[in-house]
Scaffold this motif. Sequence first.
Motif, PDB file in Angstrom:
ATOM      1  N   ASP A 108       0.814  -1.083   0.100  1.00 26.94           N
ATOM      2  CA  ASP A 108      -0.041   0.129  -0.124  1.00 26.94           C
ATOM      3  C   ASP A 108       0.877   1.215  -0.116  1.00 26.94           C
ATOM      4  OD1 ASP A 108       0.085   1.036   3.188  1.00 26.94           O
ATOM      5  OD2 ASP A 108       0.004  -1.202   3.060  1.00 26.94           O
ATOM      6  N   THR A 157       1.727  -7.831  11.202  1.00 25.10           N
ATOM      7  CA  THR A 157       0.436  -7.456  12.146  1.00 25.10           C
ATOM      8  C   THR A 157      -0.224  -8.771  12.960  1.00 25.10           C
ATOM      9  OG1 THR A 157      -1.116  -7.579  10.256  1.00 25.10           O
ATOM     10  CG2 THR A 157      -0.238  -5.260  10.744  1.00 25.10           C
ATOM     11  N   PRO A 163      -5.842  -7.153  13.587  1.00 27.61           N
ATOM     12  CA  PRO A 163      -6.246  -7.570  12.281  1.00 27.61           C
ATOM     13  C   PRO A 163      -5.221  -7.271  11.350  1.00 27.61           C
ATOM     14  CG  PRO A 163      -7.053  -5.271  12.858  1.00 27.61           C
ATOM     15  CD  PRO A 163      -6.223  -5.839  13.938  1.00 27.61           C
ATOM     16  N   SER A 164      -5.351  -8.483  10.399  1.00 29.02           N
ATOM     17  CA  SER A 164      -4.268  -8.283   9.176  1.00 29.02           C
ATOM     18  C   SER A 164      -4.981  -7.506   8.096  1.00 29.02           C
ATOM     19  CB  SER A 164      -4.331  -9.726   8.497  1.00 29.02           C
ATOM     20  OG  SER A 164      -3.456  -9.904   7.398  1.00 29.02           O
ATOM     21  N   SER A 165      -3.804  -6.501   7.812  1.00 30.74           N
ATOM     22  CA  SER A 165      -4.624  -5.608   6.603  1.00 30.74           C
ATOM     23  C   SER A 165      -4.133  -6.090   5.220  1.00 30.74           C
ATOM     24  CB  SER A 165      -3.927  -4.238   6.859  1.00 30.74           C
ATOM     25  OG  SER A 165      -2.465  -4.347   6.729  1.00 30.74           O
ATOM     26  N   THR A 283      -0.763   8.168   3.706  1.00 22.95           N
ATOM     27  CA  THR A 283      -1.499   7.408   4.719  1.00 22.95           C
ATOM     28  C   THR A 283      -3.128   7.454   4.758  1.00 22.95           C
ATOM     29  OG1 THR A 283       0.418   7.214   5.944  1.00 22.95           O
ATOM     30  CG2 THR A 283      -1.432   6.786   7.113  1.00 22.95           C
ATOM     31  N   TYR A 287      -6.144   5.094   3.341  1.00 23.46           N
ATOM     32  CA  TYR A 287      -7.026   4.734   4.272  1.00 23.46           C
ATOM     33  C   TYR A 287      -8.398   5.040   3.878  1.00 23.46           C
ATOM     34  CZ  TYR A 287      -9.637   3.753   8.733  1.00 23.46           C
ATOM     35  OH  TYR A 287     -10.665   3.212   9.567  1.00 23.46           O
ATOM     36  N   LYS A 291      -8.795   2.649   0.422  1.00 23.26           N
ATOM     37  CA  LYS A 291      -9.270   1.873   1.115  1.00 23.26           C
ATOM     38  C   LYS A 291      -8.571   0.285   1.226  1.00 23.26           C
ATOM     39  CE  LYS A 291     -13.884   3.602   1.148  1.00 23.26           C
ATOM     40  NZ  LYS A 291     -13.879   4.135   2.557  1.00 23.26           N
ATOM     41  N   ASP A 292      -7.143   0.632   1.001  1.00 21.74           N
ATOM     42  CA  ASP A 292      -6.160  -0.664   0.850  1.00 21.74           C
ATOM     43  C   ASP A 292      -5.386  -0.834   1.980  1.00 21.74           C
ATOM     44  OD1 ASP A 292      -4.731   1.308   0.133  1.00 21.74           O
ATOM     45  OD2 ASP A 292      -3.492   0.377  -1.524  1.00 21.74           O
ATOM     46  N   PHE A 293      -5.542   0.203   2.956  1.00 21.65           N
ATOM     47  CA  PHE A 293      -4.721   0.048   4.037  1.00 21.65           C
ATOM     48  C   PHE A 293      -5.366   0.113   5.199  1.00 21.65           C
ATOM     49  CE2 PHE A 293      -2.115   3.177   6.647  1.00 21.65           C
ATOM     50  CZ  PHE A 293      -1.071   2.250   7.175  1.00 21.65           C
ATOM     51  N   ASP A 294      -4.935  -0.831   6.469  1.00 19.92           N
ATOM     52  CA  ASP A 294      -5.488  -0.950   7.617  1.00 19.92           C
ATOM     53  C   ASP A 294      -4.516  -0.737   8.848  1.00 19.92           C
ATOM     54  OD1 ASP A 294      -7.241  -1.151   9.793  1.00 19.92           O
ATOM     55  OD2 ASP A 294      -7.438  -3.309   9.709  1.00 19.92           O
ATOM     56  N   THR A 296      -2.188   0.117  11.953  1.00 16.09           N
ATOM     57  CA  THR A 296      -2.174  -0.290  13.305  1.00 16.09           C
ATOM     58  C   THR A 296      -1.371   0.757  14.130  1.00 16.09           C
ATOM     59  OG1 THR A 296       0.055  -1.322  13.046  1.00 16.09           O
ATOM     60  CG2 THR A 296      -1.851  -2.771  12.481  1.00 16.09           C
TER      61      THR A 296
END
Length: 327
Positions: A108, A157, A163-165, A283, A287, A291-294, A296
């Motif tokens: 990402d 992660t 949660p795994s992004s 970043t 997000y 919407k390809d990045f979660d 932590t």
Amino acid sequence: MSRLKYVSLGVLVLQTTSLVLTMRYSRTLLGEGPRYLASSAVVSAELLKILTCLLLVFYDHSFSVRALNRVLNEEILNKPMETLKLAIPSGIYTLQNNLLYVALSNLDAATYQVTYQLKILTTALFSVSMLGKRLGLYQWLSLLILMTGIALVQWPTESLGGPSSKPLSAGSQLVGVIAVLIACFSSGFAGVYFEKILKETKQSVWVRNIQLGLFGLVFGLIGVFVYDGERVRESGVFQGYNSLTWTVVALQALGGLVIAAVIKYADNILKGFATSLSIILSTLISYFWLKDFDPTSVFFLGAMLVIAATFLYGYEGKRPAINHSKV
């Protein structure tokens, strides 16, 4: 001068952020039709950069065709050994540009942006070994903080119970990280090598970029036909191109020229500010929009350390600035 300083930095933030996000989007999230060839895009960017630099040399000589022809003959054709010196950094830059497509096909934008700052470390180490530069205490400390921050950004992660992004594209994070690491080392070496050449001669930086671009065009075309020759024969060099692809090409081609302006008008601290702002923007957009990045908490900690290291590296900023990229 002050206005030019902030304008050049603003353009650098816009160019860096836009390139990363549009390249990421065009390689992974734009799913309709065939995907364009990264090797072809690199060649297109080199060609556009050559044309832009020719126009700048033309402008510097009052739009005189005779003067332009004289400069090209004297500085390129009549100095073959000087021109050949640019083959090494040009070949490395061509590899690096292809690796960035690989990286953004698998990472990402936010993770890529932070990890790519490792080029500060590689550039510093090559500057010490090749140019004999001496780093101060703050700079060595910043490099230590930088490595710590990037290690945290890449921390798995899953091992934290979080949660795994998973990106929306089917990519391998390991492949992406390896591509970024190789690009960082190539950027550091080629940037310092190019800086050394610039200091040894009095040629215009635009003429040097024309020389780089000519070799880059040759190396890029070899890459197209070696790695994508079959696809080119089936569907052509410009398969999958659209307006977004051309935007990526333009942003990549003009990036070095923007950095040239920043090096001329700005200092290390302000350049660090531009880098940090670009990371934050990437970043947020990754997000909220892509919407390809979660993210932590560990990622944020690592990113903050990288941003802090970027500022700290430029703290003893009265020293000559290290050239981090091709101009």
